[in-house]
Write an enzyme that holds these catalytic residues in place. Structure first.
Site, PDB file in Angstrom:
ATOM      1  N   CYS A  38       2.149  39.073  55.906  1.00 39.63           N
ATOM      2  CA  CYS A  38       0.910  39.220  55.147  1.00 39.63           C
ATOM      3  C   CYS A  38      -0.229  39.521  56.114  1.00 39.63           C
ATOM      4  O   CYS A  38      -0.249  39.051  57.253  1.00 39.63           O
ATOM      5  CB  CYS A  38       0.619  37.924  54.390  1.00 39.63           C
ATOM      6  N   SER A  40      -3.045  38.316  56.099  1.00 38.85           N
ATOM      7  CA  SER A  40      -3.716  37.062  56.475  1.00 38.85           C
ATOM      8  C   SER A  40      -3.181  36.524  57.796  1.00 38.85           C
ATOM      9  O   SER A  40      -3.925  35.953  58.600  1.00 38.85           O
ATOM     10  CB  SER A  40      -3.525  36.007  55.384  1.00 38.85           C
ATOM     11  N   HIS A  43      -4.878  38.414  60.422  1.00 38.34           N
ATOM     12  CA  HIS A  43      -6.264  37.969  60.535  1.00 38.34           C
ATOM     13  C   HIS A  43      -6.369  36.761  61.457  1.00 38.34           C
ATOM     14  O   HIS A  43      -7.221  36.705  62.341  1.00 38.34           O
ATOM     15  CB  HIS A  43      -6.809  37.575  59.162  1.00 38.34           C
ATOM     16  N   HIS A  60       3.683  32.894  55.135  1.00 37.37           N
ATOM     17  CA  HIS A  60       3.611  32.114  53.898  1.00 37.37           C
ATOM     18  C   HIS A  60       4.094  32.934  52.718  1.00 37.37           C
ATOM     19  O   HIS A  60       3.615  32.760  51.609  1.00 37.37           O
ATOM     20  CB  HIS A  60       2.143  31.702  53.669  1.00 37.37           C
ATOM     21  N   CYS A 165       3.231  35.859  47.908  1.00 35.33           N
ATOM     22  CA  CYS A 165       1.801  36.066  48.169  1.00 35.33           C
ATOM     23  C   CYS A 165       1.322  37.417  47.653  1.00 35.33           C
ATOM     24  O   CYS A 165       0.409  37.482  46.836  1.00 35.33           O
ATOM     25  CB  CYS A 165       1.469  35.939  49.661  1.00 35.33           C
TER      26      CYS A 165
HETATM   27 ZN    ZN Z   1      -0.675  36.208  52.141  1.00 38.47          ZN
END
Ligand code: ZN
Ligand code: ZN
Length: 187
Positions: A38, A40, A43, A60, A165
């Site tokens: 992902c 994220s 990030h 995740h 997700c």
């Molecule tokens: Zn995610």
């Protein structure tokens, strides 16, 4: 088990042995079959100021097969195929009982181990932190039973993982009612 660790002072992930505890209470040990990457996760790896405790196992967005369960688990059993979900819910608070478990904020207290219990993940006796209470860049995930959703055994797990997700984020974005805002922990 092996896991990809995000360590202090390292830009890249490091694959190493990590010890995973046996499930207690409502915990479920899942053998990871597939995990998405992902944005994220990137990030947190690339953006200064988004500081995570380290060492930590990121990611995740995963699916896998239940290997063992704690004594209080009622929803799944060994052999079940599951999608892991980062929005774990407590199942007892007002929003959970009114059918909106995705708004639950109590889960952060109810669905993690207390400080006087040994950490779920460790390496050389040192705690390894979980990301989103999942940490799926690893061969196994030790999670709360409210962080997994059972799926049919014939669903391809590499595609099921994406529901964890990416799919739910997109679905939520286009289906949220006017005026809806995310739970405080995501603001
Ligand atoms: Zn995610
Ligand atoms: Zn709740």
């Amino acid at each position: 088990m092996r896991a990809a660790l995000f360590l202090d002072g390292q830009e890249d992930l490091v694959v190493d042995e990590v010890q995973v505890a046996a499930p207690i209470g409502n915990e479920v040990l899942v053998r990871t079959a597939a995990s998405g990457l992902c944005h994220s996760d990137l990030h947190f790896m690339e953006t200064e100021g988004w500081v995570l405790p380290r060492p930590i196992v990121l990611s995740h967005e995963a699916a896998g097969v239940v290997e063992s369960v704690g004594p209080d688990v009622r929803e799944v059993q060994p052999g079940d195929h599951v999608i892991c979900c980062l929005s774990v819910f407590c199942g007892r608070c007002e929003v959970c009982l009114s059918g909106q478990p995705y708004l639950c904020v109590q889960s952060q207290a109810d669905c993690v181990r207390s400080p006087d219990e040994p950490s779920r993940l460790s390496r050389g006796g040192q705690e390894v932190f979980q990301f989103a209470n999942l940490s799926s860049f690893a061969e196994q995930m030790l999670v709360h039973e409210n962080a997994v959703v059972k799926v049919r055994g014939d669903m391809p797990l590499d595609r099921a993982a994406l529901i964890g997700c990416g799919v739910t984020t997109g679905t939520g974005a286009v289906s949220a009612p006017p005026g809806w805002s995310p739970a405080p922990r995501w603001r």
